[in-house]
Write a protein that holds these residues in place. Structure first.
Motif: not given
Lengths: 253, 523, 731
Positions: B231, B271, B274, B277-278, B290-291, B293-294, B296-298, B300
Motif C-alpha cells: 500500500t 493511500q 483509502g 474510506q477506512a 461509498s463516496q 471508495g469511489i 480511492e478507486e479513481d 488507483l
C-alpha cells in the motif's frame, strides 16, 4: 442526513457492467504477460530477466506461466523486445481441477471468508475495492463474512506465513462443507517474491487443496471478481473459449 | 549543524569519540557500553533528537549496534556500541528513550542479544506459543532447516496480564477477525466496557524479508522493498533505492527526481484517501464510505493508467526509474487527481457537519503530545498530536526543500484531528504534484549505478510517516544486511495509548483512524 | 380425613419428637433424624394449609389462658393457610437437603475439628435440634391466634435463627458479626412490631386477633398510621425491605449451605406474613396513604435489590439480593391491594393480593431451589465467586438443569411460575385507571415502571448467573474433576423444579385454591375475577356475551377442559360490556406451544435437515488463535458491567486505582483497580445510625468519669431538678 442521500443519488451509477458486459476503463488492470516471442534471442532474454521464472522455452516456443507473475514489468520495460503483454485482460482465474457440476450450495448467494496469510496489503486492498460502488460485489450475491462458520468460499491472499498456517487450518476446518478455496495473488499461488523465505510456504497449495487460482500481483478487483465467479460456477475459467473471446474484443458484448 | 566531536570529548572523553560519516552525512559516536545510555539520553533529551532506528550488525568477532537519531537542522547522529560475540549483552536504553522499546525487543528476538534492564523481552516476532527457545533467525549461521525443530506449539503459554481488578478478563481479537482485515491479534484487558490495557500480538504475517534479502542483488531486493508493504510500495522502494544510491554515489537525473516526487505524492494522496474510506467504513456511514471508495478507486485507476500498475510497482530502479512517463500523461494524471481532490474536499465539508460521524471520532483515541514524543510517533498520527515532524522538511530528500508546501498539524490528538490531517495532506500532495510537474526537466530518467561496498540509511516520509531502510552492500552489489523500520512499526508501539480507557465498541474506529498497516510492521 | 387442627398438632408433635430423637441419637444419625421427622412435619403443614384452603377447614382453638394477660389461641384462617402450605413445600425438600449436608460433613475424628473448643458432632446435634425447633416456631407463628402466642413464637424463631447462623456458619470471617447484626436488627424490628401490636391491643382492649379485627374499624387515624408504620418497618426487617435490609445479605452469606434455603424460603415469608396479617388481616386500610407507601417502598426495594444482584459476583449474595428484590415485588403488589381496599375496589384488591401471595409462594420455591444449587456448586468446587466458576454443566449436568429451571422461573419467563405472578402484579398496577387521585395514579405508574425495569434486570441477572457459572470454560482448576451432587441434594432440587413448573402451567388451579385467602383480605373473590365461571365446569353461569363465548370456543380455549376437569386454562379478567377482556393469558397453552415449537425445531434441524447432510461437530470458532484460554472468556462482572456503569449513581462506589511501573512510566507492571462493595442502605441508614449511637455512647461515657465527686454532683443536680419539677407541679 438528507444531504448524504442527495449526494448518493447525484453520484449516479458507477458500477461496472461486468460480468454481463465487460470493463475497459483505463487503469482497472495492469494486464499479464502472454506466451510467444518474435525470436529465440528475445525469448531467451525474457527468460533471463524474469525474476520469478514466468517464462520457459518449450519446443522452441516461449511459454508464460502467469501464476508466478509479480507485475515487476521488467519484461516490458527492461528488454529490447518486450514480452507479449496482454493489456486490458483480467479474466485470469483458473481451476486447478476442472469441475463440471457444483453442489447446490453455490447456486444462490455465496459467502466468502477472506484470510490474510502475510499479504502485503495490495491484494487485500483490491478485495476491499470489491465493496465499493465501482464493483459492488453484493449485486452478484457475493458477500464477505467475518466468520468461516458461514462461509462457502475461502479466499486466501498472501504467501502462507508460518504464524498463520495453524490459523488457516483452523479456519478451513471450521467451514461447513461443501467449500471451495480460492487463492488470489502470486504469493498465494507460488510464494511470489517471498518464495524461499523460511517463514513462508511456496503457495497455499502446500497447506490445503486450492480449487481456483487468481494470478496477479495484485490481481485487480475485476480479476478477483472473476475468480469468485469461477469458484461459484458462474463464469468459465481462463483459457476456455468464452473468456478468450471476451478478452480479445474489449468493449463489445 | 552542530559539531559533536568537542562536546563528546568534553563529556565522555576516553569513553566515546565522534567522527563524521560522509556517505550518511551523519555524526558517528563510537562509545563504550558504559556510556551508551548516557549518550543516548543526552542526544534524545538534551539535544532534542528523534530516535529513528536501531540496526544490529553481526561481525566476525563482535556485535555492533547502531542507534540512529535525527534532529532538524542538526542532521543525523549514529551512536555505535559493540560487544564481543561471546558477550551478547548490551545495556537497554528504554529508560530514557522509550521509543527504542520495540527495537530492542526485535533485536533480542532476531539475534538473541540481551538488553539488560529491558522489562519486556520475548514473545515479539517469534511467538512464544509457537516457537521453542533458542531460535535466532537473523544470525548468519542460522539454518532454516533447523528452525523446523524449534517450530512447536507451546501448550502452557499464557499471555501476561497486568490488570488486577475483580472480574477483569482478556478479550481476544483475531488473528482472523472482521471482514477484510490484515491478520493480527489484539488482547484487550477489560472488565466489560473500557479497554484498560491493550496489547497487540503482531507478526502473524512475518515473512522474514530482511533475512530473505541477504545475499540477493539490489535489483532483487528492490522487489521485496516494494512488495513487503504494497500500500506504500513506492515510498519503501524509494527509501531502498536512495540507500543504494547513497552507497554507490549514484546521481539520479533531475527528471527522475521530479517524477519520483510526483509519484510519491500520488501514492500519498491515494493511500490517504483509502484511509479516509477506512475511517468512514468504521463509523458505518454508508454514503461517505461509498463516496470515498469511489475516490480511492479513481486514484488507483489514475495510478494504473499513468504507471501501468495500480500500486506503482516496477517503476523504481537504483539510479532512477525503469521507464519515462510522458509529460502529457503526468498532466492528465494531475488533472484527474485534482478532480479527486475536489471530491475529497466536498466529502470533508459534508463530514464536518455530520454529527453522528463526528460523535464517533471526536475525543476518541486521544494521544497527548508528550506521550507521542516519548513513543516517537510518526506521520499523520503524530502531526494530529501537534508533533510537526516531517522528513520532507526535517531532512529533505529528492529536493523537497525546493517545493512550497505546508506540513499540516492539529492540536487535539484525537481521531477527528487525524482525519483532518489526512484531508489537509491530500491538498498539499496535489500542490506538490503540480510543482513537481512544473519542475520536470528534459532528459534521461536513469543513470547506471556502479556498485560499491558500503552501508547507508535511506529514508523517506512514507504516507504513514518516516521510513528508514538501512542497507549494507558488498562489492558485487549484493545485500549483506537490510533493516527496515517502517512508520507502522513505530505507531503500532504507541497504538495502545489511543485504545486504553476507551470503550471497546470504538476499537475499530481507533484502529482505522490510527492509520496502521500490519504488513508494513510485520515485514 | 384428619382435620387441620389435628394436622397442626401432629406437626408440632413431630417437631418435638425430632428434637428428642436428635438429643438421643449419635452425631452420624442426625441427618436421618432430621429427614425422617422434618419431612413428615412439613407434609403435615402442607396438608393442614391445604385443608383450610380447599375444604374450608379452618379453626380457632383456645388453649389456656394466662392470668392477667390473655388466652393463648391457635387459629387457622384462609390467610395463614397459603403460608402454611408454602412453608411445608419448602421445608420438605430443605429437610432432605440439610440432612444430606449433615451426612456429607465428616463425623467424628476429623483431626482439624478437634482443635475447636467443642467437637463438631456437638454442632450437628445442636443444628438438628435448633432447626426442628425453628420449624415448630415458624408453624406456630402462622397459627397464632393472639398477640402473645405470636410474639412468643416470633421471639423463639428469632433466637433460633441467630443461633443457627452462628452455630454451623459457612466459615465466613464475619459470621458472628452477621449473626449479631441479624439478632440486633431482628430484635429492633420485633420491638417495633410489639409496640404496634400493643397499640392495637390497647385500642381493642384485647390481645386476641379476632377481637382486634372486630375493633379495628373504630381505630383513630393516628393509631392506624402508627400501627402501620411500626408493623411495616418492624416486620420489614425480616422481609428484607428498604431501608432496614442491610443485615440480610451478610446473614445469608454467613449462614451455612444447609440453613440458608430455610432462611430464604421460610423465614423471609414471616416478615411478609406479619405485614399482611396486621395491615390487611387485622386492620384493613381505610386511607390510601399506607398502601402507597408500601407500594413505593416495595418497588424501590425490588429495583435496588435486583441492581445489586446483577452486579454482585458472589453466588450467594446474588441470590440474597434477589430475595430482597422478590420481597419488594410481593410488597408492591400488597401495597396496591391496600390502596384498592382503602378506595373500595374489592375486585382489583383481590387480584393484587392474589398476585402478591402467588409471588410470595413462587419466590419461596425457586429461591430455595437456587440456594440448593448454589450450595451444591460450592460443595463441588469450593467456589462461590461467579467470575471463577464456569463450565460446570459438563461436570454437574443435573444440577445445571435444576438450576436452569430455577433461573428461568425467577427471570419470570413463561411458562414457569415467576411469570404468572409478575404478570399479575404488573397487570394490577395497570388497574390504576380505576383510581381517582392523581397522586395514586402517578405512584402506580412509577412503581409499575420500576417493576418492569426490575423484571428486565432480573433476566439479565439470571442469564448471567447461570451462564457464567455453568456454561463456557472452567476458569479455575480447569482439569480438576467436580463431583455431581448426590441424590440427597438432587431430589430436593427436582421436587422444587417440578413445583415451579406446576405453579407455572396451571395458574387457574392455583388461583382458585388461593382464592379464600384473598377473599378474606379483600372481600371479593380473586378466582371469580380471574378464573371466570365460563371456564369452570358450568358454562351456563357465564356472564360473558354469547358471541364472545363462541369465539373463545372456536379458538379452543376450552381444550383440555374434559381432560382437566373443573377449570379452563386461561387467566382472564373481565371488564364491562364494552371491554369484555381487560387482560388474559394462558401459560398452559404457552407451555403446549413451547413444547410443540421445541419439538418441531428438533425435528427440523436434527431429523429433517440432516437427512441428506452430514452433521459435523467442530470446536467453537475462536478467531484462529492457537488456544482459547479461560481468562479470555467473559466474566460475570464483565457481563453486568453496562448495568454497573449506568447505575453508578445508585451504587456510588468508591474506587481505588493504582498503577505500578518499572523502568519508566510507560512500562506498567500492574494496573490495580478496586471498587468497594457497600450498599446504599448500609451507607445511608446503618452507618449513620451506628455513628449516632456511638456518639451518644461517647457522650454518656463522658459523664461516667469514675470520680466520686462527679457522681455526687449528678445526684445533687438530679435532686434539685426533682425539687423544681415538684414545686412547679404543686404550685
Amino acid at each position: 442526513m438528507s444531504r448524504w442521500v442527495i449526494k448518493g443519488i447525484r453520484t449516479g451509477i458507477k458500477t461496472t457492467t461486468y460480468p454481463r458486459g465487460t470493463e475497459s476503463a483505463p487503469g482497472t488492470t495492469p494486464g499479464l504477460p502472454g506466451s510467444g516471442a518474435p525470436d529465440s534471442e528475445a525469448a531467451q532474454a525474457l527468460v533471463e530477466i524474469c525474476p520469478t521464472g514466468v517464462f520457459t522455452v518449450a519446443g522452441g516456443e516461449l511459454v508464460a506461466d502467469v501464476r508466478g507473475c509479480i507485475h515487476c514489468l521488467r519484461c516490458v520495460r527492461l528488454t529490447h523486445q518486450p514480452a507479449n503483454w496482454q493489456a486490458g485482460s483480467f479474466e485470469w482465474a483458473a481451476e486447478t481441477v476442472p469441475v463440471n457440476k457444483l453442489p447446490g450450495a453455490f447456486k444462490k448467494s455465496v459467502h466468502i471468508c477472506v484470510v490474510d496469510t502475510g499479504d502485503c496489503g495490495a491484494c487485500l486492498n483490491e478485495v476491499r475495492q470489491l465493496n465499493n460502488p465501482y464493483y459492488n460485489m453484493h449485486r452478484l450475491g457475493l458477500f464477505i463474512t467475518p466468520t468461516p462458520r458461514h462461509a462457502d468460499i475461502l479466499l486466501i491472499v498472501g504467501p502462507g506465513t508460518d504464524h498463520m498456517r495453524y490459523a488457516l487450518q483452523k479456519i478451513y476446518a471450521a467451514m461447513p462443507s461443501p467449500k471451495r478455496v480460492v487463492a488470489a495473488g502470486a504469493c498465494a499461488l507460488s510464494g511470489g517474491v517471498f518464495a524461499g523465505s523460511f517463514t513462508c510456504s511456496e503457495g497455499i497449495g502446500e497447506t490445503m487443496p486450492v480449487d481456483v487460482e487468481i494470478p496477479g500481483c495484485p490481481p485487480p478487483p475485476l480479476a478477483i471478481l472473476h475468480g469468485l465467479l469461477v469458484a461459484a460456477g458462474r463464469r468459465p475459467p481462463a483459457g476456455s473459449p468464452a473468456t478468450t473471446a471476451k478478452t480479445e474484443t474489449p468493449g463489445t458484448a | 549543524m552542530i559539531n559533536l566531536t568537542d562536546q563528546i570529548e568534553e563529556r565522555w572523553g576516553g569513553k566515546a569519540q565522534a567522527g563524521f560519516n560522509v556517505i550518511n552525512s551523519a555524526w558517528e559516536v563510537t562509545c563504550s557500553q558504559t556510556a551508551l545510555v548516557e549518550i543516548c539520553e543526552w542526544i534524545f533529551a538534551d539535544l532534542d533528537f528523534s530516535f529513528a532506528t536501531l540496526v544490529v550488525e553481526e561481525e566476525a568477532d563482535e556485535w555492533r549496534l547502531r542507534y540512529i537519531f535525527y534532529g532538524g537542522s542538526n542532521g543525523w547522529v549514529h551512536v555505535l556500541a559493540s560487544s564481543p560475540r561471546s558477550e551478547q549483552t548490551f545495556p537497554s536504553i528504554v529508560g530514557p528513550v522509550h521509543a527504542a522499546d520495540w527495537h530492542e525487543r526485535e533485536a533480542e528476538d532476531m539475534f538473541g542479544l540481551n538488553f539488560e534492564g529491558h522489562p519486556r523481552l520475548g514473545d515479539f516476532i517469534l511467538h512464544d506459543d509457537a516457537w521453542q527457545e533458542g531460535v535466532e533467525p537473523m544470525r548468519h549461521q542460522f539454518d532454516p532447516q533447523m528452525a523446523l525443530l524449534y517450530r512447536k506449539p507451546v501448550e502452557d503459554w499464557r499471555p501476561r496480564r497486568i490488570v488486577q481488578e475483580p472480574g477483569a478478563f482478556i478479550m481476544p481479537v483475531g488473528p482472523k477477525y472482521s471482514g477484510v482485515a490484515e491478520s493480527a491479534q489484539f488482547l484487550l484487558e477489560t472488565v466489560g466496557e473500557d479497554v484498560i490495557r491493550f496489547s497487540p500480538r503482531l507478526y502473524y504475517k512475518w515473512r522474514a524479508v530482511e533475512k530473505l534479502a541477504e545475499g540477493k542483488t539490489a535489483d532483487e531486493v528492490l522487489l521485496l522493498a516494494e512488495r513487503f508493504a504494497a500500500t506504500t510500495a513506492f515510498a519503501h522502494g524509494l527509501a531502498f533505492c536512495q540507500a543504494v544510491e547513497k552507497i554507490c554515489g549514484a546521481k539520479v537525473p533531475q527528471r527522475a527526481r521530479a517524477l519520483r516526487v510526483f509519484l510519491a505524492e500520488l501514492e500519498r494522496l491515494r493511500q490517504h484517501t483509502g484511509q479516509v474510506q477506512a475511517i468512514c467504513e468504521s463509523t458505518a456511514l454508508v454514503v461517505a464510505d461509498s463516496q470515498s471508495g469511489i475516490l480511492e478507486e479513481d486514484l488507483l485507476r489514475i495510478s494504473g493508467e499513468l504507471a501501468g500498475h495500480r500500486y506503482l510497482f516496477g517503476l523504481l530502479a537504483p539510479g532512477g526509474l525503469t521507464t519515462d512517463l510522458s509529460d502529457q500523461a503526468c498532466q492528465h494524471a494531475l488533472e484527474r487527481s485534482r478532480e479527486a481532490l475536489a471530491g475529497l474536499d466536498e466529502l470533508e465539508t459534508q463530514l464536518r457537519v455530520s454529527s453522528s460521524f463526528l460523535d464517533r471520532l471526536e475525543e476518541v483515541g486521544f494521544v497527548p503530545t508528550g506521550t507521542a514524543l516519548d513513543y516517537g510517533l510518526l506521520g499523520p498520527v503524530a502531526r494530529a498530536a501537534a508533533v510537526t515532524d516531517d522528513l520532507r522538511r526535517k531532512q529533505p530528500y529528492l529536493g523537497y526543500d525546493l517545493f512550497q508546501f505546508e506540513v499540516p498539524s492539529e492540536r487535539e490528538g484525537d481521531g477527528y484531528a487525524r482525519l483532518r490531517v489526512l484531508f489537509s495532506e491530500c491538498r498539499q500532495s496535489v500542490l506538490i504534484m503540480g510543482q513537481a510537474l512544473a519542475a520536470l526537466a528534459e532528459g534521461r530518467v536513469r543513470e547506471p549505478v556502479r556498485f560499491h561496498a558500503g552501508a547507508a540509511l535511506g529514508y523517506v516520509e512514507a504516507p504513514r510517516g518516516g521510513a528508514f531502510h538501512w542497507v549494507r552492500l558488498d562489492e558485487g552489489g549484493r545485500v549483506l544486511r537490510y533493516h527496515i523500520t517502517s512508520p507502522s512499526f513505530v505507531n503500532w508501539h504507541g497504538f495502545h495509548l489511543a485504545v486504553e480507557n476507551f470503550a471497546f465498541q470504538d476499537f475499530p474506529i481507533m484502529l482505522a483512524s490510527f492509520y496502521l498497516s500490519v504488513a508494513e510492521n510485520d515485514r | 380425613m384428619m382435620d387441620a387442627l389435628m394436622l397442626i398438632i401432629i406437626f408440632l408433635g413431630l417437631c418435638g419428637a425430632g428434637v428428642l430423637l436428635s438429643l438421643l441419637a449419635p452425631p452420624a444419625r442426625q441427618g436421618s433424624v432430621l429427614a425422617w421427622t422434618g419431612c413428615p412435619a412439613a407434609l403435615a403443614l402442607v396438608l393442614a394449609g391445604g385443608a383450610a384452603l380447599l375444604a374450608g377447614d379452618t379453626f380457632s382453638q383456645a388453649l389456656w389462658s394466662l392470668p392477667g394477660l390473655s388466652t393463648l389461641t391457635l387459629s387457622l384462617d384462609p390467610v395463614s393457610a397459603p403460608f402454611l402450605v408454602v412453608t411445608g413445600l419448602v421445608l420438605f425438600p430443605a429437610s432432605i437437603f440439610a440432612a444430606s449436608e449433615l451426612n456429607r460433613e465428616p463425623g467424628r475424628g476429623g483431626s482439624a475439628k478437634r482443635l475447636l473448643p467443642f467437637s463438631f458432632s456437638y454442632h450437628k446435634r445442636a443444628f438438628t435440634v435448633m432447626l426442628l425447633g425453628l420449624y415448630a416456631a415458624i408453624g406456630l407463628i402462622f397459627v397464632a391466634g393472639d398477640v402473645l402466642l405470636f410474639m412468643l413464637a416470633w421471639e423463639v424463631m428469632s433466637i433460633l435463627a441467630y443461633l443457627l447462623i452462628v452455630s454451623l456458619s459457612s466459615g465466613e470471617k464475619d459470621g458472628a458479626g452477621a449473626g449479631y447484626l441479624l439478632l440486633a436488627m431482628g430484635e429492633a424490628g420485633t420491638l417495633a412490631a410489639v409496640v404496634g401490636f400493643l397499640l392495637m391491643a390497647a385500642g381493642a382492649g384485647s390481645l386476641d386477633f379476632g377481637a382486634i379485627h372486630a375493633a379495628a374499624p373504630g381505630f383513630s387515624n393516628g393509631l392506624k398510621w402508627s400501627v402501620f408504620l411500626l408493623s411495616f418497618f418492624g416486620f420489614g426487617v425480616k422481609a428484607g425491605l428498604l431501608p432496614v435490609n442491610f443485615w440480610l445479605p451478610r446473614a445469608y452469606v454467613a449462614a451455612s449451605r444447609a440453613f440458608v434455603p430455610v432462611l430464604a424460603g421460610a423465614t423471609l415469608n414471616l416478615g411478609l406474613y406479619g405485614i399482611m396479617r396486621v395491615n390487611a388481616g387485622l386492620m384493613p386500610a381505610t386511607s390510601a396513604g399506607p398502601g402507597l407507601i408500601a407500594l413505593v417502598i416495595g418497588a424501590l426495594t425490588a429495583l435496588i435489590g435486583i441492581l445489586y444482584a446483577t452486579i454482585d459476583k458472589d453466588l450467594k449474595l446474588v441470590l440474597a439480593h434477589s430475595s430482597i428484590e422478590n420481597a419488594g415485588i410481593v410488597i408492591a403488589g400488597f401495597g396496591a391491594g391496600m390502596v384498592f381496599v382503602a378506595t373500595s375496589h374489592p375486585v382489583p384488591a383481590a387480584i393484587a393480593f392474589m398476585a402478591s401471595i402467588y409471588h410470595l409462594i413462587n419466590h419461596s420455591l425457586y429461591k430455595t431451589l437456587l440456594f440448593f444449587g448454589a450450595g451444591v456448586v460450592e460443595t463441588g468446587t469450593g467456589i462461590r465467586n461467579i467470575n471463577k466458576l464456569g463450565g460446570l454443566i459438563k461436570w454437574m449436568p443435573w444440577t445445571a438443569a435444576a438450576f436452569l429451571a430455577g433461573a428461568l422461573a425467577i427471570s419470570a419467563l413463561p411458562p414457569l411460575n415467576g411469570f404468572v405472578s409478575e404478570w399479575l402484579t404488573l397487570q394490577t398496577l395497570l388497574r390504576a385507571a380505576d383510581l381517582s387521585s392523581a397522586a395514586e395514579k402517578l405512584s402506580f405508574a412509577l412503581a409499575g415502571a420500576g417493576l418492569a425495569l426490575t423484571a428486565a434486570l432480573a433476566v439479565t441477572c439470571f442469564v448471567r448467573t447461570f451462564a457464567m457459572s455453568f456454561l463456557g470454560m472452567r476458569r479455575t482448576r480447569e482439569n480438576q474433576p467436580v463431583q455431581e451432587a448426590k441424590m440427597g441434594a438432587l431430589a430436593p432440587m427436582f421436587i422444587l423444579a417440578v413445583l415451579c413448573l406446576g405453579l407455572g402451567v396451571l395458574p387457574t388451579y392455583v388461583i382458585s385454591a388461593l382464592s379464600p385467602a384473598t377473599t378474606q383480605l379483600a372481600g371479593a373473590s380473586a378466582a371469580d375475577a380471574l378464573v371466570p365461571p365460563f371456564f369452570s365446569s358450568n358454562p351456563e353461569h357465564s356472564q360473558l356475551p354469547a358471541g364472545f363465548v363462541q369465539d373463545f370456543h372456536n379458538l379452543g380455549a376450552q381444550v383440555g377442559q374434559s381432560l382437566l376437569p373443573g377449570r379452563g386454562l386461561v387467566v382472564l379478567h373481565r371488564g364491562g360490556e364494552d371491554n369484555p377482556v381487560v387482560f388474559a393469558m394462558s401459560t398452559s397453552y404457552m407451555a403446549v406451544v413451547l413444547i410443540i415449537l421445541l419439538g418441531a425445531t428438533f425435528v427440523v434441524t436434527r431429523v429433517w435437515l440432516t437427512r441428506r447432510r452430514r452433521l459435523l461437530r467442530r470446536k467453537r470458532w475462536d478467531g484462529g488463535m492457537r488456544r482459547l484460554l479461560p481468562e479470555m472468556t467473559y466474566t460475570a462482572t464483565g457481563f453486568s458491567n453496562p448495568v454497573r456503569v449506568i447505575f453508578d449513581a445508585v451504587f456510588r462506589p468508591t474506587t481505588v486505582e493504582d498503577t505500578r511501573e518499572t523502568v519508566s512510566r510507560h512500562f506498567r507492571t500492574a494496573i490495580l483497580r478496586e471498587r468497594d462493595r457497600t450498599y446504599l442502605a448500609d451507607k445511608l441508614v446503618f452507618r449513620p445510625a451506628r455513628a449516632a449511637l456511638l456518639k451518644v455512647a461517647r457522650a454518656l461515657a463522658y459523664l461516667h468519669q469514675g470520680k466520686l465527686n462527679a457522681y455526687a454532683a449528678y445526684a445533687l443536680f438530679a435532686l434539685l431538678a426533682v425539687l423544681v419539677v415538684y414545686l412547679i407541679q404543686t404550685s
